[in-house]
Design a protein around this motif. Sequence first.
Motif, short mmCIF file in Angstrom:
data_model
loop_
_atom_site.label_atom_id
_atom_site.label_comp_id
_atom_site.label_asym_id
_atom_site.label_seq_id
_atom_site.Cartn_x
_atom_site.Cartn_y
_atom_site.Cartn_z
N UNK A 135 9.95 4.83 1.66
CA UNK A 135 11.12 4.89 2.55
C UNK A 135 11.87 3.57 2.47
N UNK A 136 13.16 3.62 2.73
CA UNK A 136 13.97 2.40 2.76
C UNK A 136 14.32 2.02 4.19
N UNK A 137 13.63 2.62 5.13
CA UNK A 137 13.85 2.32 6.54
C UNK A 137 12.69 1.42 7.00
N UNK A 138 13.06 0.25 7.51
CA UNK A 138 12.05 -0.76 7.85
C UNK A 138 10.98 -0.24 8.81
N UNK A 139 11.45 0.49 9.83
CA UNK A 139 10.55 0.99 10.87
C UNK A 139 9.58 2.03 10.27
N UNK A 140 10.16 2.94 9.48
CA UNK A 140 9.33 3.97 8.86
C UNK A 140 8.37 3.36 7.84
N UNK A 141 8.84 2.30 7.16
CA UNK A 141 7.98 1.63 6.19
C UNK A 141 6.74 1.05 6.88
N UNK A 142 6.98 0.45 8.03
CA UNK A 142 5.85 -0.10 8.81
C UNK A 142 4.93 1.04 9.26
N UNK A 143 5.51 2.16 9.65
CA UNK A 143 4.71 3.30 10.10
C UNK A 143 3.82 3.82 8.97
N UNK A 144 4.40 3.99 7.79
CA UNK A 144 3.62 4.64 6.72
C UNK A 144 2.60 3.68 6.10
N UNK A 145 2.94 2.39 6.05
CA UNK A 145 2.01 1.43 5.45
C UNK A 145 1.11 0.79 6.52
N UNK A 146 1.41 1.01 7.74
CA UNK A 146 0.75 0.48 8.94
C UNK A 146 0.88 -1.04 9.08
N UNK A 147 1.19 -1.75 8.01
CA UNK A 147 1.32 -3.22 8.14
C UNK A 147 2.27 -3.85 7.13
N UNK A 148 2.98 -3.03 6.36
CA UNK A 148 3.85 -3.59 5.32
C UNK A 148 5.22 -3.99 5.88
N UNK A 149 5.79 -5.02 5.27
CA UNK A 149 7.15 -5.43 5.63
C UNK A 149 8.08 -5.07 4.48
N UNK A 150 9.02 -4.18 4.76
CA UNK A 150 9.90 -3.70 3.70
C UNK A 150 10.67 -4.85 3.05
N UNK A 151 11.15 -5.80 3.86
CA UNK A 151 11.97 -6.90 3.31
C UNK A 151 11.19 -7.68 2.25
N UNK A 152 9.90 -7.85 2.49
CA UNK A 152 9.07 -8.60 1.54
C UNK A 152 8.94 -7.85 0.22
N UNK A 153 8.81 -6.54 0.31
CA UNK A 153 8.69 -5.73 -0.90
C UNK A 153 10.03 -5.72 -1.66
N UNK A 154 11.13 -5.60 -0.92
CA UNK A 154 12.44 -5.60 -1.59
C UNK A 154 12.68 -6.94 -2.28
N UNK A 155 12.23 -8.01 -1.64
CA UNK A 155 12.35 -9.33 -2.26
C UNK A 155 11.48 -9.41 -3.52
N UNK A 156 10.31 -8.77 -3.46
CA UNK A 156 9.43 -8.72 -4.63
C UNK A 156 10.10 -7.98 -5.78
N UNK A 157 10.80 -6.91 -5.46
CA UNK A 157 11.51 -6.15 -6.51
C UNK A 157 12.61 -7.02 -7.11
N UNK A 158 13.33 -7.76 -6.27
CA UNK A 158 14.34 -8.69 -6.79
C UNK A 158 13.69 -9.66 -7.78
N UNK A 159 12.54 -10.21 -7.37
CA UNK A 159 11.86 -11.20 -8.22
C UNK A 159 11.46 -10.57 -9.55
N UNK A 160 10.98 -9.33 -9.50
CA UNK A 160 10.56 -8.66 -10.73
C UNK A 160 11.76 -8.47 -11.66
#
Length: 338
Positions: free
Chosen positions: A130-155
């Motif tokens: 999901x690209x929704x921060x709240x839903x991302x936290x819900x499905x991963x239970x502890x993930x931060x979407x912004x951190x993952x998006x930043x990781x994709x930028x880095x990649x």
Amino acid sequence: MPCSSCAPLIDPFARPITYLRVSVTDRCDFRCVYCMAEEMTFLPRKDLLTLEELTRLCNAFTDLGVRKLRITGGEPLVRRDVMAFFRNMGERLGNGLDELTLTTNGSQLRRYARELAACGVKRVNVSIDTLDERKFLDVTRRGRLAQVLDGIDAAQEAGLAVKINAVALKGFNDDEIVSMAEWCAARGMDLTFIEVMPMGDLGNEDRLDQYMPVSDVRARLAQRWRLTDIPLRTGGPARYVRVEETGARIGFITPLTHNFCEGCNRVRVTCTGTLYMCLGQDDAADLRAPLRAHPDDDAPLIDEIRRAIARKPKGHDFDYSRREDWGQVARHMSVTGG
Ligand code: SAM
Ligand code: SF4
């Protein structure tokens, strides 16, 4: 001991085994609802293959004809010193291996993307549902979407091609199918939708209710765009379409059909050195025993690999129509790494 003269691995159905997926840890910084329970008991460290043992194992498979190695987990990038293992395997590129790649949740990509590229990794799969921060936290239970998006930028900055994997979940991300496809197309990333699979007993989630066939995903995309089937095969069970309007590629993985078992060229090894010849079957071989019993001799390890490949089954038995059989494969996806 090198084994360059060894005959390649061919299973009883004449399928050459050229693709190995290796889980390097059962641990993860996320707890995705379809993958792990909220409270997980992870394996004691002594049960895990050391990075040296993982290297020996992957070298043996490469000597036996494996050309593509995918590193997974758990979350592979949370394993301490995992870059040492990537460096070791990077040395086999062009020397047995054609491709070294990984599947990651992306949380550590900002830290490791450049090193991965330096090891010869060219492509990474990043899982985002999901690209929704709240839903991302819900499905991963502890993930931060912004951190993952930043990781994709880095990649992408490091020159890595990124493919997004999204598990299709009814009532959760069905309203984001088109927007995720638009986002991937705009960033030049391939996208694959995966059907949720009956893995493990996660206790509190009714995964059958989350099941959404990828044919439904495709139908939603087809309401918006013209889709053309393309014959691309990546050695996996994905089927691809091209979106005519954007030129983007979208894949669909339907692990619950038997469509692709006949072309299966892959096997999986867990972080404890258990070799599974089929994602959907419980038959396995213990490769840790010969690794540890014979630290200076690969012959017993290779014998065990050959005996196991000789038992690789024709296909798997997942079947949602037999609802009482739901969850018949007891191990979690984080054990075999998907
Ligand atoms: N942690 C990494 C990640 O999330 O990409 C690698 C390991 S994860 C187990 C590999 C893939 O399996 C992910 O794309 C994840 O979404 C998928 N997965 C996990 N549990 C699943 C399930 N029950 N059904 C379908 N896919 C699943
Ligand atoms: Fe971790 Fe990947 Fe499983 Fe999510 S899917 S809990 S990120 S191993």
